[in-house]
Design an enzyme around this catalytic site. Structure first.
Site, PDB file in Angstrom:
ATOM      1  N   SER A 105     -98.350  64.948 -30.893  1.00  0.00           N
ATOM      2  CA  SER A 105     -98.615  64.152 -29.693  1.00  0.00           C
ATOM      3  C   SER A 105     -97.832  62.850 -29.686  1.00  0.00           C
ATOM      4  O   SER A 105     -97.533  62.312 -28.608  1.00  0.00           O
ATOM      5  CB  SER A 105    -100.111  63.874 -29.566  1.00  0.00           C
ATOM      6  OG  SER A 105    -100.580  63.074 -30.626  1.00  0.00           O
ATOM      7  N   ASP A 130    -101.167  71.926 -41.524  1.00  0.00           N
ATOM      8  CA  ASP A 130    -101.303  70.763 -40.647  1.00  0.00           C
ATOM      9  C   ASP A 130    -100.493  69.568 -41.157  1.00  0.00           C
ATOM     10  O   ASP A 130    -100.660  68.451 -40.677  1.00  0.00           O
ATOM     11  CB  ASP A 130    -102.774  70.359 -40.462  1.00  0.00           C
ATOM     12  CG  ASP A 130    -102.973  69.326 -39.350  1.00  0.00           C
ATOM     13  OD1 ASP A 130    -102.322  69.450 -38.305  1.00  0.00           O
ATOM     14  OD2 ASP A 130    -103.787  68.394 -39.543  1.00  0.00           O
ATOM     15  N   HIS A 177    -107.544  74.867 -34.877  1.00  0.00           N
ATOM     16  CA  HIS A 177    -108.621  74.443 -35.768  1.00  0.00           C
ATOM     17  C   HIS A 177    -109.996  74.913 -35.301  1.00  0.00           C
ATOM     18  O   HIS A 177    -111.010  74.238 -35.496  1.00  0.00           O
ATOM     19  CB  HIS A 177    -108.593  72.918 -35.931  1.00  0.00           C
ATOM     20  CG  HIS A 177    -107.219  72.332 -36.068  1.00  0.00           C
ATOM     21  ND1 HIS A 177    -106.206  72.957 -36.787  1.00  0.00           N
ATOM     22  CD2 HIS A 177    -106.678  71.190 -35.571  1.00  0.00           C
ATOM     23  CE1 HIS A 177    -105.106  72.220 -36.718  1.00  0.00           C
ATOM     24  NE2 HIS A 177    -105.354  71.155 -35.985  1.00  0.00           N
ATOM     25  N   ASN A 201    -103.086  61.266 -38.347  1.00  0.00           N
ATOM     26  CA  ASN A 201    -104.295  60.435 -38.310  1.00  0.00           C
ATOM     27  C   ASN A 201    -105.253  60.664 -39.471  1.00  0.00           C
ATOM     28  O   ASN A 201    -106.431  60.297 -39.377  1.00  0.00           O
ATOM     29  CB  ASN A 201    -105.040  60.628 -36.983  1.00  0.00           C
ATOM     30  CG  ASN A 201    -104.284  60.036 -35.807  1.00  0.00           C
ATOM     31  OD1 ASN A 201    -103.869  58.885 -35.845  1.00  0.00           O
ATOM     32  ND2 ASN A 201    -104.073  60.841 -34.782  1.00  0.00           N
ATOM     33  N   TYR A 247    -100.580  56.732 -32.042  1.00  0.00           N
ATOM     34  CA  TYR A 247    -100.374  56.342 -33.434  1.00  0.00           C
ATOM     35  C   TYR A 247     -98.877  56.302 -33.706  1.00  0.00           C
ATOM     36  O   TYR A 247     -98.093  56.961 -33.007  1.00  0.00           O
ATOM     37  CB  TYR A 247    -101.076  57.307 -34.395  1.00  0.00           C
ATOM     38  CG  TYR A 247    -100.612  58.745 -34.306  1.00  0.00           C
ATOM     39  CD1 TYR A 247     -99.646  59.251 -35.181  1.00  0.00           C
ATOM     40  CD2 TYR A 247    -101.137  59.609 -33.362  1.00  0.00           C
ATOM     41  CE1 TYR A 247     -99.220  60.575 -35.106  1.00  0.00           C
ATOM     42  CE2 TYR A 247    -100.710  60.929 -33.274  1.00  0.00           C
ATOM     43  CZ  TYR A 247     -99.759  61.409 -34.140  1.00  0.00           C
ATOM     44  OH  TYR A 247     -99.334  62.717 -34.053  1.00  0.00           O
ATOM     45  N   TYR A 299    -106.021  72.631 -27.927  1.00  0.00           N
ATOM     46  CA  TYR A 299    -106.687  71.788 -28.913  1.00  0.00           C
ATOM     47  C   TYR A 299    -107.826  71.057 -28.220  1.00  0.00           C
ATOM     48  O   TYR A 299    -107.608  70.323 -27.245  1.00  0.00           O
ATOM     49  CB  TYR A 299    -105.686  70.803 -29.509  1.00  0.00           C
ATOM     50  CG  TYR A 299    -106.179  70.038 -30.719  1.00  0.00           C
ATOM     51  CD1 TYR A 299    -107.215  70.506 -31.529  1.00  0.00           C
ATOM     52  CD2 TYR A 299    -105.583  68.827 -31.073  1.00  0.00           C
ATOM     53  CE1 TYR A 299    -107.647  69.803 -32.637  1.00  0.00           C
ATOM     54  CE2 TYR A 299    -106.004  68.111 -32.187  1.00  0.00           C
ATOM     55  CZ  TYR A 299    -107.043  68.602 -32.958  1.00  0.00           C
ATOM     56  OH  TYR A 299    -107.463  67.905 -34.058  1.00  0.00           O
ATOM     57  N   ARG A 322    -108.783  60.933 -27.396  1.00  0.00           N
ATOM     58  CA  ARG A 322    -108.244  59.846 -28.210  1.00  0.00           C
ATOM     59  C   ARG A 322    -106.744  59.998 -28.458  1.00  0.00           C
ATOM     60  O   ARG A 322    -106.102  59.073 -28.969  1.00  0.00           O
ATOM     61  CB  ARG A 322    -108.977  59.773 -29.553  1.00  0.00           C
ATOM     62  CG  ARG A 322    -108.802  60.973 -30.446  1.00  0.00           C
ATOM     63  CD  ARG A 322    -109.537  60.768 -31.773  1.00  0.00           C
ATOM     64  NE  ARG A 322    -109.396  61.907 -32.651  1.00  0.00           N
ATOM     65  CZ  ARG A 322    -110.173  62.969 -32.629  1.00  0.00           C
ATOM     66  NH1 ARG A 322    -111.156  63.047 -31.750  1.00  0.00           N
ATOM     67  NH2 ARG A 322    -109.989  63.973 -33.474  1.00  0.00           N
ATOM     68  N   HIS A 377     -96.126  69.948 -38.464  1.00  0.00           N
ATOM     69  CA  HIS A 377     -95.469  69.057 -37.515  1.00  0.00           C
ATOM     70  C   HIS A 377     -94.288  68.362 -38.187  1.00  0.00           C
ATOM     71  O   HIS A 377     -94.146  68.392 -39.418  1.00  0.00           O
ATOM     72  CB  HIS A 377     -96.431  67.970 -37.026  1.00  0.00           C
ATOM     73  CG  HIS A 377     -97.777  68.451 -36.625  1.00  0.00           C
ATOM     74  ND1 HIS A 377     -98.050  68.993 -35.386  1.00  0.00           N
ATOM     75  CD2 HIS A 377     -98.966  68.475 -37.311  1.00  0.00           C
ATOM     76  CE1 HIS A 377     -99.332  69.323 -35.321  1.00  0.00           C
ATOM     77  NE2 HIS A 377     -99.905  69.011 -36.473  1.00  0.00           N
TER      78      HIS A 377
END
Length: 291
Positions: free
Chosen positions: A73, A244, A176, A249, A45, A152, A126, A29
């Site tokens: 996101s 990743d 994942h 997070n 976040y 996801y 979340r 990302h």
């Protein structure tokens, strides 16, 4: 801003394993930079800046040749940061977008021209407030030729999502592995259910990624290696891999990216498997015109 999150290692080690020539980091990302690409007002976040210069420096440090940049996101459906990184990659990156389901065909064509080759549906409550399956199916039916859908989700909703995934008319890539409980082992219920999903269609791919997220025992993530190696071997033509980075997070358990790379020969112990995982398979999905 003092409350911005840093979730990546500031000095990752050099991996002991050397990736094969042409290897692709097929899940990473970019964050911002925020001054140029503000984060979504709905973001759950607020990360620090982790832009293309840092991503490509990590790519070279770890020994990879290309990146697949997945829209994070925190940027919502504004894919400008991802497109900017692809544009700065000298052809060494492609991407996966997050889009408003009402996106037009002209806008999808613009994304394609910018290097996007798929869209992502996120079902982690979340991280997203709403995941409208009916609207997702509509946009999935209008994608440019050769695109796929990335999904996801967590293992506990796999069966709930099966009818939705069955209805998607393009290839699927599961982020994942649907977040199984790897401590159950390779024959545990989560991976058995995931194998059933893979067996239901021959165009479902998966990412054998994120031991840091899935193995709470921590580095060197032995439970992950034990559980995932048989999956890679059995579905070798439909598996890809990625760092990743910058590990959204994961600020409380930041992984060393060099150690993540050293997981590769543990889940893909032969040159044949490594070639499929790192080169052949991601090239088929993202650069098929070069094969």
């Amino acid at each position: 801003m003092s409350d911005r999150i840093v979730s990546w290692h500031d000095a990752p080690s050099k991996p002991l394993y050397t990736p094969l020539a042409g290897a692709v980091d097929a899940h990473c990302h970019v964050f911002g930079p925020m001054a140029q690409f503000p984060f979504s007002a709905k973001a759950k976040y607020l990360p620090g800046d982790a832009g293309p210069d840092a991503l490509f420096a990590l790519r070279d440090h770890l020994g990879f040749s290309r990146n697949v940049i997945v829209q994070a996101s925190c940027h919502g459906t504004d894919n400008a940061a991802t497109l900017d990184a692809i544009a700065k990659s000298d052809g060494k990156a492609r991407g996966v977008a997050v889009v408003d389901p009402a996106i037009s065909e002209a806008e999808l064509a613009t994304l394609h021209a910018g290097g996007i080759r798929g869209i992502r549906f996120n079902f982690l409550k979340r991280l997203v407030d709403d995941a409208p399956k009916d609207k997702f199916l509509d946009v999935a039916s209008r994608l440019p030729e050769g695109w796929h859908v990335v999904i996801y989700f967590e293992a506990d909703i796999l069966e709930e999502l099966r009818p939705f995934m069955d209805a998607i008319p393009v290839p699927l890539v599961i982020d994942h592995m649907g977040r199984p409980d790897v401590t159950q082992g390779p024959d545990g219920p989560d991976l058995k259910a995931f194998r059933a999903l893979l067996d239901s269609r021959d165009d479902i791919w998966f990412k054998a990624t994120c031991p840091d997220r899935l193995d709470a025992a921590g580095d060197p993530w032995d439970a992950f290696a034990l559980a995932v190696a048989p999956l890679v071997a059995d579905y070798r033509n439909r598996v890809i891999w990625g760092t990743d980075w910058p590990h959204p997070n994961m600020q409380d358990a930041i992984p060393d990216d060099g150690h993540l790379v050293d997981m590769i020969p543990r889940i893909a112990p032969t040159i044949e498997l490594q070639t499929k995982l790192l080169v052949t398979n991601p090239m088929r999905l993202y650069w098929p015109e070069e094969l």
